[in-house]
Design an enzyme around this catalytic site. Sequence first.
Site, PDB file in Angstrom:
ATOM      1  N   LYS A  65       0.862  -1.180   0.000  1.00  0.00           N
ATOM      2  CA  LYS A  65       0.000   0.000   0.000  1.00  0.00           C
ATOM      3  C   LYS A  65       0.894   1.225   0.000  1.00  0.00           C
ATOM      4  O   LYS A  65       1.224   1.804   1.051  1.00  0.00           O
ATOM      5  CB  LYS A  65      -0.916  -0.006   1.230  1.00  0.00           C
ATOM      6  CG  LYS A  65      -2.011   1.053   1.158  1.00  0.00           C
ATOM      7  CD  LYS A  65      -2.955   0.798  -0.008  1.00  0.00           C
ATOM      8  CE  LYS A  65      -3.978   1.913  -0.152  1.00  0.00           C
ATOM      9  NZ  LYS A  65      -4.837   1.718  -1.317  1.00  0.00           N
TER      10      LYS A  65
ATOM     11  N   SER B  81      -8.390   1.062  -4.976  1.00  0.00           N
ATOM     12  CA  SER B  81      -8.553   1.459  -3.583  1.00  0.00           C
ATOM     13  C   SER B  81      -9.973   1.983  -3.355  1.00  0.00           C
ATOM     14  O   SER B  81     -10.925   1.223  -3.478  1.00  0.00           O
ATOM     15  CB  SER B  81      -7.493   2.480  -3.190  1.00  0.00           C
ATOM     16  OG  SER B  81      -7.306   2.479  -1.782  1.00  0.00           O
TER      17      SER B  81
END
Length: 560
Positions: A173, A370
């Site tokens: 991430k 996302s």
Amino acid sequence: MALLITALVNLFRLLRNVAVRLLRRPPDFVWIPVSGSLPEFESRRRGFLRRRLGPRPSGPSLEGIRSRLDRILADGRPAGVVLRVENLDAGWASLEELRREIERFRGRGKRVVAYLVDPGSRDYYLASAADEIFATPLSTLNVVGVSARVNFLKDALSRVGIRTEVVAVSPYKSAGDTLARSDFSEESREQTERLIDRRFGALVDAISAGRGLPPDETRRLIDGAPYPASAAEEAGLIDGVLYEDELAGRLGEGGARLAEWAGARRALRLPYRKRARKLVAMVGVEGAIVRGRSRNLPVPLPLVGRQQAGSDSVVAALRVAEKNRRVGAVLLHVDSPGGDALASDLIWREVERVRRRKPVVVLMGNAAASGGYYVSAAASHVVARGNTVTGSIGVILTRPVAAGLLGDLGVNPVTVERGARSNLLDPRREPTADELAVLRTQLTAVYDEFKDRVVRGRGMDPATLEGLAGGRVWTGDEALERRLVDEVAGFRDALRKARSLAGMDGDDADTLLKVSVPAGARPSPGEPVREAVDAVLEAFAELKAPRAWALAPYRLEDER
């Protein structure tokens, strides 16, 4: 009344078509410009101030090109089109969609010619779908491949005494890495390499199929680029080198008749209107997802970009679609790298609620990652392009630390506080170990909710999702293999699926209804002048506030 209006419109079109057939001769080929970013749909820009001061479109839209190709097919008389390809800066999923339209057009017996002006890899990827490719004499064929460029700002920020504390669910991430690192992490580099390999593979496959070359030969030619136009012709990458005025003689004996769209459309028959009992409502989630209203900033900002999809605006549009009795299904166009986690959750909730009454089909654009994937997870059916960047299931939290800057300036912040953590998010000082632990706890809670939304929406086992989440990014093709999406296809397929789920017959594109935020209920996106200044201030407020972001990694930009 609606039937009467439809009948009158069709009567007018009948009379016009008879006159056109008797008095006008259509061109053999129609010029269609292809440039800029190729947004999915035409922008709606009303009013004098909006036209003068709002952000200007950077070229035609996929919707506009699709409409022109359909109009030519409906008339049937022109032999084909000439695509004038130049200054193309579209995403790879958009280019893939246009290639799909070109192949459909060719499949109906029409001819497609690409005319290139100093082309790069994107231009040539698109052009390779055409029957023939020509270039201007002084053009250079810059088909040099693809590459990722990322600017890491940690060292630059440190020079002015600023750093960013980033808390992420995993090293994959990496949306905050540009602010907190000086280079790729090992996991981020591995992921970027894989995405670039996929994109390069798509380029090689397209060129090989379009030009009839073995893949190894295509790779060799790319490694040898760039080429002058004459050398590109010798290598078999293009079919000719000529100026525009020489093109007519090349396309037909005695010279083909070419016309720009503005002139050609007057000689084409108009299709007759069909009144559909049910419609498919199109709602857009385009740009970084933020709280409040949608807005277009005069300049792009870190993390939130320029175009922003506000949760209030998207929710209002979904409710309009829900309440419209003629709307049988919703087509949710998601072209977003994500953004604010809370805003994403508010949109997710509305999608999840609306689908109980009407099917919701998601059409992914260049990115639906996302937060962009978050809002898609509840849909009845998810359609991605093969080159879509999606997944990135995870969240980060950024906390700017300006203690060094304040010290250099001689500023001594003093706080009187009550409560052990009253200064939890104060950027004027370094965070303590306890505060970082609290932030990680908050982040984990948001991440767990994110994963739960995906598990419920996709009907997926939590253990299976664990290996796909953690911020890992996938192409549309990879996402299909991992059941994160239902189909790799295009706009027409997504619209057809929405109609099918709503029990609507046929696949008439005229059944698409674009939903805009109702005036007086929510602000409209892209307000000019004073509201543009307000939008910038609101965007800066988004950046200043430490919060959880469901945001994809940095955008992968490649050489033209």
